[in-house]
Motif scaffolding. Structure first.
Motif, mmCIF file in Angstrom:
data_model
loop_
_atom_site.group_PDB
_atom_site.id
_atom_site.type_symbol
_atom_site.label_atom_id
_atom_site.label_comp_id
_atom_site.label_asym_id
_atom_site.label_seq_id
_atom_site.Cartn_x
_atom_site.Cartn_y
_atom_site.Cartn_z
ATOM 1 N N ARG A 34 2.839 11.591 2.867
ATOM 2 C CA ARG A 34 1.940 11.563 1.710
ATOM 3 C C ARG A 34 2.721 11.363 0.413
ATOM 4 O O ARG A 34 2.263 10.663 -0.499
ATOM 5 C CB ARG A 34 1.117 12.858 1.633
ATOM 6 N N LEU A 35 3.898 11.985 0.330
ATOM 7 C CA LEU A 35 4.737 11.788 -0.843
ATOM 8 C C LEU A 35 5.191 10.334 -0.935
ATOM 9 O O LEU A 35 5.166 9.726 -2.013
ATOM 10 C CB LEU A 35 5.951 12.713 -0.781
ATOM 11 N N ARG A 36 5.593 9.765 0.174
ATOM 12 C CA ARG A 36 6.015 8.366 0.171
ATOM 13 C C ARG A 36 4.864 7.447 -0.216
ATOM 14 O O ARG A 36 5.054 6.456 -0.919
ATOM 15 C CB ARG A 36 6.576 7.994 1.558
ATOM 16 N N TYR A 37 3.666 7.781 0.226
ATOM 17 C CA TYR A 37 2.477 7.015 -0.162
ATOM 18 C C TYR A 37 2.288 7.093 -1.677
ATOM 19 O O TYR A 37 2.025 6.074 -2.337
ATOM 20 C CB TYR A 37 1.251 7.568 0.552
ATOM 21 N N GLN A 38 2.449 8.291 -2.245
ATOM 22 C CA GLN A 38 2.299 8.481 -3.679
ATOM 23 C C GLN A 38 3.299 7.619 -4.456
ATOM 24 O O GLN A 38 2.955 6.971 -5.455
ATOM 25 C CB GLN A 38 2.501 9.962 -4.022
ATOM 26 N N VAL A 39 4.550 7.598 -3.985
ATOM 27 C CA VAL A 39 5.602 6.878 -4.699
ATOM 28 C C VAL A 39 5.555 5.375 -4.424
ATOM 29 O O VAL A 39 5.534 4.554 -5.360
ATOM 30 C CB VAL A 39 6.986 7.445 -4.326
ATOM 31 N N TYR A 40 5.527 4.988 -3.152
ATOM 32 C CA TYR A 40 5.653 3.573 -2.797
ATOM 33 C C TYR A 40 4.355 2.788 -2.948
ATOM 34 O O TYR A 40 4.394 1.582 -3.197
ATOM 35 C CB TYR A 40 6.176 3.438 -1.364
ATOM 36 N N CYS A 41 3.219 3.453 -2.807
ATOM 37 C CA CYS A 41 1.939 2.756 -2.892
ATOM 38 C C CYS A 41 1.250 2.948 -4.240
ATOM 39 O O CYS A 41 0.784 1.983 -4.843
ATOM 40 C CB CYS A 41 1.003 3.224 -1.774
ATOM 41 N N VAL A 42 1.189 4.192 -4.705
ATOM 42 C CA VAL A 42 0.438 4.501 -5.926
ATOM 43 C C VAL A 42 1.287 4.287 -7.184
ATOM 44 O O VAL A 42 0.897 3.538 -8.083
ATOM 45 C CB VAL A 42 -0.101 5.946 -5.874
ATOM 46 N N GLU A 43 2.449 4.938 -7.245
ATOM 47 C CA GLU A 43 3.247 4.900 -8.473
ATOM 48 C C GLU A 43 4.005 3.587 -8.645
ATOM 49 O O GLU A 43 4.099 3.069 -9.763
ATOM 50 C CB GLU A 43 4.225 6.074 -8.496
ATOM 51 N N GLY A 54 -5.605 6.720 5.033
ATOM 52 C CA GLY A 54 -5.381 8.156 5.103
ATOM 53 C C GLY A 54 -4.332 8.653 4.136
ATOM 54 O O GLY A 54 -3.984 9.837 4.142
ATOM 55 N N GLY A 55 -3.783 7.736 3.324
ATOM 56 C CA GLY A 55 -2.799 8.157 2.335
ATOM 57 C C GLY A 55 -1.457 8.535 2.907
ATOM 58 O O GLY A 55 -0.737 9.354 2.333
ATOM 59 N N LEU A 56 -1.071 7.936 4.041
ATOM 60 C CA LEU A 56 0.209 8.216 4.696
ATOM 61 C C LEU A 56 1.024 6.932 4.776
ATOM 62 O O LEU A 56 0.570 5.939 5.351
ATOM 63 C CB LEU A 56 -0.007 8.782 6.102
ATOM 64 N N GLU A 57 2.239 6.943 4.208
ATOM 65 C CA GLU A 57 3.112 5.781 4.277
ATOM 66 C C GLU A 57 4.077 5.997 5.438
ATOM 67 O O GLU A 57 4.976 6.828 5.370
ATOM 68 C CB GLU A 57 3.866 5.606 2.952
ATOM 69 N N MET A 58 3.890 5.243 6.508
ATOM 70 C CA MET A 58 4.690 5.385 7.724
ATOM 71 C C MET A 58 5.086 4.004 8.218
ATOM 72 O O MET A 58 4.453 3.002 7.888
ATOM 73 C CB MET A 58 3.866 6.105 8.808
ATOM 74 N N ASP A 59 6.148 3.950 9.048
ATOM 75 C CA ASP A 59 6.494 2.682 9.685
ATOM 76 C C ASP A 59 7.178 2.949 11.027
ATOM 77 O O ASP A 59 7.358 4.091 11.441
ATOM 78 C CB ASP A 59 7.350 1.800 8.770
#
Length: 241
Positions: A34-43, A54-59
């Protein structure tokens, strides 16, 4: 460059932040995603929101990585994270997304190199937690600090320093000899100021923004850092392995 905050009020830092290793199957991984989503996607807008429901940045590399984070001891929120991708059947992302110079790229055993990736410190959470710490510093003797902004800068650096220390000590534990990383010029310049030596091994590419592939030899960095910034070789405050 010397990290001023380490020399000035380390006890305050230790009381407010701790660094830890997180197993990929641990429940805290969802908060890291979720933190990675906040930084890499939102910010930062490096990743499309639609690609991460779902607000999860995964790979695909998360399963083959060791993950580290910095946690606020007061709010228990994860405010920063980084991962170390290890050798696997799918290789390393730098090999997939960058054109590497054949003469400069790593040529040793694949089990001896890891790729540093997904460094993420949330601007929102960072500002919130640093503001809280500054409020609590009212009873601390701040002699030697020119202004509040200097303290803020030191705290921000401290978060990155601690994550670097996590990577360094865990790499020693695993017996790694080299690191790969695809970085912005800003991150490269910061690490260089600290005495961390990187060699460019390819041309700039568009990968989560404009970034450049680098290679580092861990032993060479030990020698460089021990002279310019030896605290980078210490265990991070509050370390939980």
């Amino acid at each position: 460059m010397t990290c001023v905050f380490f020399q000035s009020v380390p006890n305050v830092v230790a009381e407010n932040f701790r660094f830890k290793y997180v197993d990929v199957d641990h429940f805290l991984m969802e908060e890291i995603y979720r933190l990675r989503y906040q930084v890499y996607c939102v910010e930062r807008g490096f990743e499309c929101l639609e690609d991460h429901p779902g607000g999860l940045e995964m790979d695909i590399y998360d399963r083959y990585s060791n993950h580290f984070c910095v946690v606020s001891t007061k709010s228990e929120k994860i405010i920063g994270t980084v991962r170390l991708i290890l050798d696997s059947s799918i290789g390393l992302p730098i090999e997939r997304h960058c054109v590497l110079d054949e003469k400069k790229k790593y040529a040793g055993a694949p089990t001896k190199i890891g790729e540093i990736s997904r460094l993420a410190v949330s601007k929102h959470f960072r500002r919130t937690e640093i503001s809280r710490v500054l409020g609590e510093l009212q009873n601390i003797d701040l002699k030697g600090f020119d202004q509040v902004e200097r303290i803020k800068h030191s705290l921000e650096e401290y978060l990155i320093v601690g994550l670097y220390q996590c990577l360094y000590h865990h790499s020693l534990k695993l017996g790694l000899t080299h690191w790969y990383a695809v970085m912005t010029e800003g991150v490269y310049a910061l690490l260089r100021q600290w005495g961390v030596v990187w060699t460019q091994v390819g041309e700039e590419t568009d990968y989560h923004g404009r970034r450049i592939p680098y290679l580092a030899e861990i032993e060479k960095n030990e020698q460089s850092v021990s002279l310019s910034n030896p605290q980078l070789l210490e265990l991070p405050n509050g370390w939980e392995a």
